[in-house]
Design a protein around this motif. Structure first.
Motif, short mmCIF file in Angstrom:
data_model
loop_
_atom_site.label_atom_id
_atom_site.label_comp_id
_atom_site.label_asym_id
_atom_site.label_seq_id
_atom_site.Cartn_x
_atom_site.Cartn_y
_atom_site.Cartn_z
N ARG A 377 0.82 -1.21 0.00
CA ARG A 377 0.00 0.00 0.00
C ARG A 377 0.86 1.26 0.00
NH1 ARG A 377 -2.97 -3.36 -1.02
NH2 ARG A 377 -5.09 -3.79 -0.33
N GLN A 378 2.14 1.12 -0.29
CA GLN A 378 3.06 2.26 -0.28
C GLN A 378 3.02 2.97 1.07
OE1 GLN A 378 5.10 2.31 -2.59
NE2 GLN A 378 4.14 1.54 -4.45
N ASP A 379 3.01 2.19 2.14
CA ASP A 379 2.98 2.72 3.50
C ASP A 379 4.40 3.05 3.94
OD1 ASP A 379 2.72 3.31 6.16
OD2 ASP A 379 1.86 1.37 6.74
N PRO A 380 4.72 4.33 4.22
CA PRO A 380 6.08 4.69 4.62
C PRO A 380 6.54 3.99 5.90
CG PRO A 380 4.84 6.64 3.99
CD PRO A 380 3.86 5.51 4.06
N GLU A 381 5.60 3.50 6.71
CA GLU A 381 5.98 2.80 7.94
C GLU A 381 6.29 1.33 7.71
OE1 GLU A 381 6.37 4.53 10.74
OE2 GLU A 381 5.85 6.28 9.50
N CYS A 382 5.99 0.82 6.53
CA CYS A 382 6.23 -0.59 6.22
C CYS A 382 7.73 -0.81 6.01
CB CYS A 382 5.46 -0.99 4.96
SG CYS A 382 5.80 -2.67 4.38
N PRO A 383 8.29 -1.89 6.54
CA PRO A 383 9.73 -2.16 6.35
C PRO A 383 10.10 -2.41 4.90
CG PRO A 383 8.65 -4.02 7.42
CD PRO A 383 7.67 -2.90 7.43
N ARG A 384 9.11 -2.67 4.05
CA ARG A 384 9.40 -2.89 2.63
C ARG A 384 9.36 -1.59 1.81
NH1 ARG A 384 9.48 -7.96 0.77
NH2 ARG A 384 8.59 -9.62 2.06
N TYR A 385 8.99 -0.50 2.41
CA TYR A 385 8.68 0.71 1.66
C TYR A 385 9.81 1.13 0.72
CZ TYR A 385 7.16 5.46 0.56
OH TYR A 385 6.79 6.60 -0.09
N GLU A 386 11.04 1.07 1.18
CA GLU A 386 12.16 1.51 0.35
C GLU A 386 12.47 0.53 -0.78
OE1 GLU A 386 13.51 4.45 0.58
OE2 GLU A 386 12.19 4.91 2.27
N TYR A 387 11.91 -0.67 -0.71
CA TYR A 387 12.21 -1.71 -1.69
C TYR A 387 11.06 -1.96 -2.66
CZ TYR A 387 15.73 -2.83 1.88
OH TYR A 387 16.75 -2.78 2.80
N CYS A 388 9.82 -1.71 -2.25
CA CYS A 388 8.69 -2.09 -3.08
C CYS A 388 8.62 -1.18 -4.31
CB CYS A 388 7.38 -2.02 -2.30
SG CYS A 388 6.91 -0.38 -1.75
N PRO A 389 8.17 -1.73 -5.46
CA PRO A 389 8.14 -0.95 -6.70
C PRO A 389 7.28 0.30 -6.59
CG PRO A 389 7.84 -3.29 -7.14
CD PRO A 389 7.74 -3.12 -5.66
#
Length: 448
Positions: A377-389
């Motif tokens: 969901r392009q959540d800046p708090e998600c640990p994947r945020y910097e990696y997700c497309p």
């Protein structure tokens, strides 16, 4: 898995059709595509009798699955039995138009056409004719059909045709920018704002890996087009009547465009396209306006019957609860599978759309706490945020060849039919079951 019949059919097809297919993506399956004999609920049966769970659903149109509910099937048969088409209006056109106008925020009037491509071609022409301007902003990797104005690659400074047969002079009027890049689109408007007729964008980049917009991006597009008297055009050929239910993705995100293009579900599985929007804009089409648009098969009665009854059935039954619930179950299950077996990979999608992107980098297993639980969901708090497309280029950098050459075939061997490449969306239908989801999750575990 036996493919003798499909192989023989493909051999015949190569002799009479370019690449043996009538749409290029169908040839992405190597060494040859399988041929389908029939659909059954959430499954297809191929020419050799192999039964597969079908998550392609005709590339999106089949919201209800392959087995149409009785009222939908009856309406289609009734329309077909009364004559193929007439070259004059029918009541069905009016009924379907009224349904769409009631449910989609941006639509006050609508023009039906015959394909998503025809819809976007007409929308671009209308934007240019209405504003008196030439340039169209598109998103890199976004797909708006096989049309000259959008088969363009490169960037806003160096646009170039992405297909042979398109003059460079056409491409020069198209300004590609990366999806989710606010700075890039602001720069384009700063330089070309007085000649931008409109921004053509999928609210979710749905034909290139399912990329969700970052917070504020669609709002930025709305702000810029308003400030420069340009049109915001949502291409909802894929997301229309799938994301956000009957209100479409624009209601899901709370952004009302000036024009919206439709296809796929609005025709209930039959060839269709449509352009809707503010009344004064749609009135720009002939015969009330100066923008020519016409088509022999537009408003085809069988298609209108299929679309109207499909959407009516969805409105009166639990269709969206069912498909969105299974979509959530699939994405949540895939998130768990990836956490265990492939933590670099990213689950994407929303409502009844899903996909796994084979991203090359990601957080480690012990850093996954707090990640989006059922699709990025392009959540800046998600640990994947910097990696997700965030855009098409990010998806393209993923392991697309591994997905196509190894993973797709492994899934088919287990009876699971996924879209033909990593870029196309996958879809849940009303014909799918929890058993289909469980079987698919087990297949992912094995194939990964």
């Amino acid at each position: 898995m036996n493919d003798e019949r499909s192989r023989a059919l493909y051999d015949r097809a190569l002799s009479v059709m370019p690449g043996g297919v009538n749409s290029a993506v169908r040839a992405a399956i190597e060494p040859y595509p399988f041929f389908v004999r029939k659909g059954d609920g959430g499954h297809v049966v191929d020419a050799d009798g192999n039964r597969l769970v079908d998550w392609v659903m005709g590339l999106g149109p089949l919201l209800l699955g392959h087995d149409l509910p009785e009222p939908v099937q009856a309406a289609i048969q009734r329309a077909a039995s009364e004559g193929p088409m007439y070259g004059t209006p029918t009541e069905l056109e009016v009924d379907l138009a009224e349904f769409v106008v009631r449910h989609v925020p941006s639509v006050e009037k609508i023009r039906f056409v015959n394909s998503g491509t025809e819809a976007t071609v007409s929308a671009v022409r209308l934007a240019r004719g209405t504003t008196g301007r030439n340039k169209i902003v598109i998103m890199q990797g976004g797909y708006h059909g096989a049309q000259e104005s959008t088969l363009v690659e490169g960037d806003a400074d160096h646009p170039a045709p992405s297909s042979a047969g398109i003059p460079q002079a056409f491409a020069e009027h198209t300004l590609p920018v990366p999806f989710n890049d606010e700075a890039a689109v602001r720069e384009v408007f700063q330089e070309h704002g007085d000649d931008i007729a409109g921004v053509l964008v999928e609210p979710i980049l749905a034909n290139y890996g399912i990329v969700h917009p970052v917070d504020g991006y669609l709002e930025t597009l709305r702000e810029l087009t308003d400030d420069h008297d340009s049109l915001l055009i949502f291409d909802e050929v894929i997301t229309g009547f799938r994301v956000g239910g009957l209100g479409c993705a624009q209601s899901h995100f709370g952004i009302t465009p000036d024009l919206t293009t439709f296809g796929k579900i609005i025709g209930g599985g039959f060839p269709v396209g449509a352009i809707g929007g503010r009344a004064e804009l749609i009135e720009g089409f002939a015969p009330t306006g100066d923008v020519f648009q016409a088509g022999t098969f537009s408003g085809h009665p069988v298609t209108m019957a299929a679309g109207l009854e499909t959407l009516t059935f969805a409105a009166e039954n639990d269709v969206y609860d069912h498909v969105n619930g299974l979509g959530e179950m699939l994405r949540a299950g895939l998130t768990d599978v990836l956490a265990d077996q492939a933590p670099n990979y990213t689950v994407v999608g929303t409502d009844s759309m899903f996909k796994v992107i084979f991203t090359r980098e990601g957080p480690s297993r012990d850093e996954l706490e707090g990640q989006c639980e059922a699709g990025c969901r392009q959540d800046p708090e998600c640990p994947r945020y910097e990696y997700c497309p965030k855009n098409a280029a990010d998806v393209k950098r993923a392991e697309t060849e591994r997905w196509r050459r190894i993973f797709w075939g492994e899934m088919r061997e287990q009876g699971i039919f996924l879209s033909q490449n990593q870029f196309e969306s996958q879809f849940v239908s009303y014909g799918h079951t929890e058993e289909d989801v469980e079987r698919t999750l087990e297949a992912y575990k094995h194939a990964l």
